[in-house]
Design an enzyme around this catalytic site. Structure first.
Site, PDB file in Angstrom:
ATOM      1  N   HIS A  38       0.822  -1.208   0.000  1.00 29.21           N
ATOM      2  CA  HIS A  38       0.000   0.000   0.000  1.00 29.21           C
ATOM      3  C   HIS A  38       0.852   1.252   0.000  1.00 29.21           C
ATOM      4  O   HIS A  38       0.478   2.269  -0.574  1.00 29.21           O
ATOM      5  CB  HIS A  38      -0.952  -0.029   1.190  1.00 29.21           C
ATOM      6  CG  HIS A  38      -1.621  -1.359   1.297  1.00 29.21           C
ATOM      7  ND1 HIS A  38      -1.881  -1.984   2.477  1.00 29.21           N
ATOM      8  CD2 HIS A  38      -2.021  -2.197   0.327  1.00 29.21           C
ATOM      9  CE1 HIS A  38      -2.424  -3.147   2.236  1.00 29.21           C
ATOM     10  NE2 HIS A  38      -2.513  -3.304   0.943  1.00 29.21           N
ATOM     11  N   CYS A  82      -6.105  -1.572 -18.956  1.00 25.20           N
ATOM     12  CA  CYS A  82      -5.753  -0.721 -17.815  1.00 25.20           C
ATOM     13  C   CYS A  82      -4.670  -1.299 -16.912  1.00 25.20           C
ATOM     14  O   CYS A  82      -4.468  -0.806 -15.816  1.00 25.20           O
ATOM     15  CB  CYS A  82      -6.993  -0.380 -16.998  1.00 25.20           C
ATOM     16  SG  CYS A  82      -7.755  -1.801 -16.218  1.00 25.20           S
TER      17      CYS A  82
HETATM   18  C1  PEP Z   1      -4.882  -5.486 -13.413  1.00 24.15           C
HETATM   19  O1  PEP Z   1      -4.957  -6.589 -12.870  1.00 24.15           O
HETATM   20  O2  PEP Z   1      -4.295  -5.296 -14.486  1.00 24.15           O
HETATM   21  C2  PEP Z   1      -5.470  -4.304 -12.782  1.00 24.15           C
HETATM   22  C3  PEP Z   1      -5.504  -3.143 -13.398  1.00 24.15           C
HETATM   23  O3  PEP Z   1      -5.939  -4.457 -11.516  1.00 24.15           O
HETATM   24  P1  PEP Z   1      -5.004  -4.499 -10.216  1.00 24.15           P
HETATM   25  O4  PEP Z   1      -3.608  -4.173 -10.650  1.00 24.15           O
HETATM   26  O5  PEP Z   1      -5.553  -3.487  -9.284  1.00 24.15           O
HETATM   27  O6  PEP Z   1      -5.190  -5.902  -9.772  1.00 24.15           O
END
Ligand code: PEP
Ligand code: MG
Length: 746
Positions: A363, A676
């Site tokens: 975090h 993303c």
């Molecule tokens: C991912 O898994 O690519 C994502 C954007 O989510 P996180 O990194 O928060 O798991």
């Protein structure tokens, strides 16, 4: 222990203290110590070996060996018995040294006539400084009391070395904390920073190692331990902790009340150490064990012990966190580890952060990213080396830290930063320009966010919107579950800050590496494949429902986009969407204004969803590929495991072929698609994703400039041809072909 030996040990300590108090050069002090120690233990030889660099020990003083060998005899770490003590940090006690495995004798020292050997490490809080040795002709093993006496001398030596008592000519006797040191860690957040050290937990300095009056020292210790216990009890009561959190604090209390801990310290005081020195001796031993421990539970407990020792030292010395020094204008925070809340408190005033521990997904790393502060993690031992006010350079791109750099490193770093600043100017000049490739394709560049601290970047970066708002971060940085009204306010402020830009709120994505401090952790054999994200949301829908209500209310008539994490099959999407419908119906019943437009999407993070039924593609309002998770499942390589996380290239032909399939399915069904994961923010990867057909990318705000700048100079149609050819040619990764193509362009 026999009284005689006890007073013998006190006598030695007192003589050592007097030696330290005398005005003398470093070498003279070391010589005197070897004489006193040999005299007191009754051996012919006592020698001090100190590190002159990370790998080499040097004989720095001796009583009994040939004086001409001093500063001439050197050995590598691990070489001979002395090298073994230095490498392992363990004592060697033998009656017949030449018969020991690894024995190597140094002819220039004349040590061949000595048979018994006792070597103890000179170390301070887990940091190795050298080796202290006694030898004698007579074949015998040294007694426990003699070992103890030598350990105490080694400890006093380490402490005095820390205070600069042996500074002299040559590398082995140079002042500590003045040399340049390079730390190789891991990137937590990219970027470069120069500034001055600010220690999160300044070290406690112990100046009085030896005490004359054991009884009054013992009293001081017992009083301090009492105060410590009261403090821990208050912490336990104040935290109002339940379940597992309470168990952790209970373990902490158990240590504070441990009779063995207190008894060992009392014994050390009886032998002549001050109360502070006795605590530090225990702490050093805990640190040494910590360095060896691989079991996570044991490591946590040893950390507890280390923490308690620090508290006890602060009580005994009266040294709080406030050392009187002023935070520099350009602070670079150094800490063993830090919680997200504490990091947020420091906020943007920090130029950089360097941690000994931490993880990429921690975090604190998330907060550092949100604040765009360069972060290096796993910089081992930096809290031992750095002093408040030291000059320091942080290279977040390479995961490297230069402490007290020399001029050439400083100048090279300054040039690098100047180049980066120039690039930033270039990015600022295209901030308000649309991202259109050289062949005329428009790519939407959005940003990932999760904290209020992220939102100023919406304007500064030129992001078209927030493609991924990680709502769990607000849950992770608190110590209790936020209430619905708090969430309404927060989401509403996010939408206010975004003005008319689109924000995609991802519902709570917890589990795996993201564990809420106030929720009972579940012991799962494989958390990444376990009960996480939407699986928790559907099985225990209370929090999901609260969050959906909060989002609908925060929108207060404005458009709203909600995205569900980790959807692995169509039915999960249906069930999640049903929760939204119910929440909407409830809000309507209560007379609240509904969003003017409501989009419900899913994250594609498991390969299974790429093969889901056509109904899924037809019914979702949008899909976003979470490449971080998708990649870990596609290649079966844990994203948190340093041993494997970089093993497979995103530009691997099989992965790109899979992404191509997703793009085609979305095109057929007319489903808006974005990407993303972190790769969207890496310029080369972003280009390839765009060439494969992604028209919207969501990334760290700082990546938008570099991605846009490269995208605007590239023909994606040509690049696609390069990629297709490399795949058709059977290449494992298209990266070399892509790089060749880009090099030709420039
Ligand atoms: C991912 O898994 O690519 C994502 C954007 O989510 P996180 O990194 O928060 O798991
Ligand atoms: Mg994910």
């Amino acid at each position: 222990m026999a009284d005689g030996l006890e007073s013998e040990s006190r006598k030695l300590l007192r003589r050592l203290r007097d030696t330290m108090a005398e005005e003398a050069a470093g070498q003279a002090r070391l010589d005197k110590i070897t004489f006193l120690t040999a005299d007191s233990i009754g051996t012919e030889v006592c020698s001090i070996y100190l590190f002159r660099d990370d790998e080499t020990l040097e004989l720095c003083a001796t009583e009994g060996l040939k004086p001409e060998a001093v500063h001439q005899t050197r050995m590598r770490l691990g070489e001979g018995l002395v090298g073994r003590v230095a490498r392992t940090g363990k004592i060697v006690n033998t009656a017949d040294a030449p018969a020991e495995r690894g024995f190597r004798y140094m002819p220039e020292t004349g040590e061949e006539i000595y048979s018994s050997f006792l070597g103890v490490p000179i170390q301070r809080l887990g940091e190795k400084l050298g080796v202290l040795v006694v030898q004698s002709k007579h074949q015998r093993r040294f007694t426990d009391d003699e070992v103890y006496a030598l350990e105490v001398v080694a400890m006093v030596l380490a402490e005095m070395a820390e205070l600069g008592a042996f500074v002299g000519e040559g590398a082995a006797l140079s002042a500590r904390h003045t040399q340049a040191v390079l730390f190789r860690g891991t990137t937590g957040q990219e970027g470069a920073a120069m500034g001055h050290v600010w220690l999160h937990e300044p070290r406690v300095v112990v100046t009085n190692m030896v005490a004359d009056d054991p009884e009054s020292e013992r009293k001081r210790l017992v009083e301090a331990v009492d105060r410590l216990r009261i403090g821990v009890d208050e912490m336990l009561a104040g935290a109002g902790a339940e379940g597992d959190q309470a168990q952790v604090l209970e373990a902490y209390r158990m240590f504070a009340n441990s009779k063995g801990w207190l008894r060992r310290m009392e014994e050390d005081i009886a032998r002549g150490l001050s109360a502070e020195a006795a605590v530090e001796k225990e702490q050093s031993q805990a640190r040494a064990r910590l360095a060896q421990a691989t079991d996570a539970y044991l490591r946590d407990r040893l950390h507890d012990l280390d923490d308690l020792s620090n508290r006890l030292l602060r009580i005994l010395t009266g040294q709080g966190r406030e050392t009187g020094s002023e935070m520099p204008d350009d602070p670079i925070l150094i800490a063993r580890n830090i919680g997200p809340g504490e990091l947020l408190e420091y906020g943007r005033q920090l130029r950089g952060v360097v941690l000994e521990e931490g993880s990429v997904g921690s975090h604190a790393a998330i907060v550092a990213r949100a604040l765009a502060i360069p972060l290096v993690i796993h910089a081992e031992r930096i809290t031992n080396e750095a002093l408040n006010g030291d000059r320091i350079l942080v290279d977040g791109d390479q995961g490297v830290v230069h402490l007290r750099p020399d001029d050439s490193v400083n100048n090279a770093f300054r040039d690098k930063m100047a180049m980066q600043a120039k690039a930033q100017e270039r990015y600022a000049s295209i901030r308000d320009t649309d991202c259109i490739s050289a062949c005329g394709t428009r790519i939407g560049l959005h940003m990932n966010a999760g904290l209020m601290a992220d939102l100023p970047s919406l304007h500064g970066s030129g992001a078209e919107g927030v493609g991924l708002f990680r709502t769990e971060l607000q849950f992770l940085i608190r110590n209790k579950m936020p209430r619905r009204t708090e969430l309404v306010q927060l989401y509403s402020r996010v939408l206010d800050a975004a003005e008319d830009r689109r924000v995609v709120f991802r519902t709570l994505d917890i589990g795996s590496d993201k564990v809420l401090p106030y929720m009972k952790p579940i012991d799962e054999p494989n958390p990444a494949l376990g009960w996480r994200a939407i699986r928790v949301g559907l099985d225990k829908p209370g929090v999901l429902r609260m969050q959906l209500q909060a989002l609908l209310r925060a929108a207060n008539g404005r458009p709203l986009a909600v995205m569900f994490p980790f959807i692995a099959q169509y039915e999960e999407f249906l069930a999640a969407r049903e929760e939204v419908s119910k929440a909407v119906a409830r809000e309507e019943r209560l007379g609240h204004t509904l969003p003017e437009k409501l989009e419900i999407g899913a994250m594609l993070e498991t390969p299974s969803l790429g093969f889901a039924s056509q109904k899924l593609f037809d019914e979702v309002d949008f899909l976003s590929v979470g490449g971080n998770d998708l990649k870990q499942f596609f290649f079966a390589a844990d994203r948190e495991n340093e041993l494997v996380r970089r093993r497979y290239d995103t530009l691997n032909a099989s992965f790109l072929s899979f992404l191509e399939r997703i793009v085609e399915r979305c095109e057929t069904s007319g489903t808006p698609l974005s990407f993303c994961g972190e790769d969207a923010g890496r310029p080369i990867e972003a280009l390839v994703l765009a060439a494969m057909g992604f028209r919207m990318l969501s990334m760290r705000p700082a990546s938008i400039g570099p991605v846009k700048s490269l995208m605007m100079r590239t023909r994606l149609d040509d690049l696609r041809g390069v990629i297709d050819r490399a795949i058709a040619d059977g290449e494992q990764t298209v990266r070399p072909a892509v790089m060749d193509y880009l090099r030709e362009l420039t």
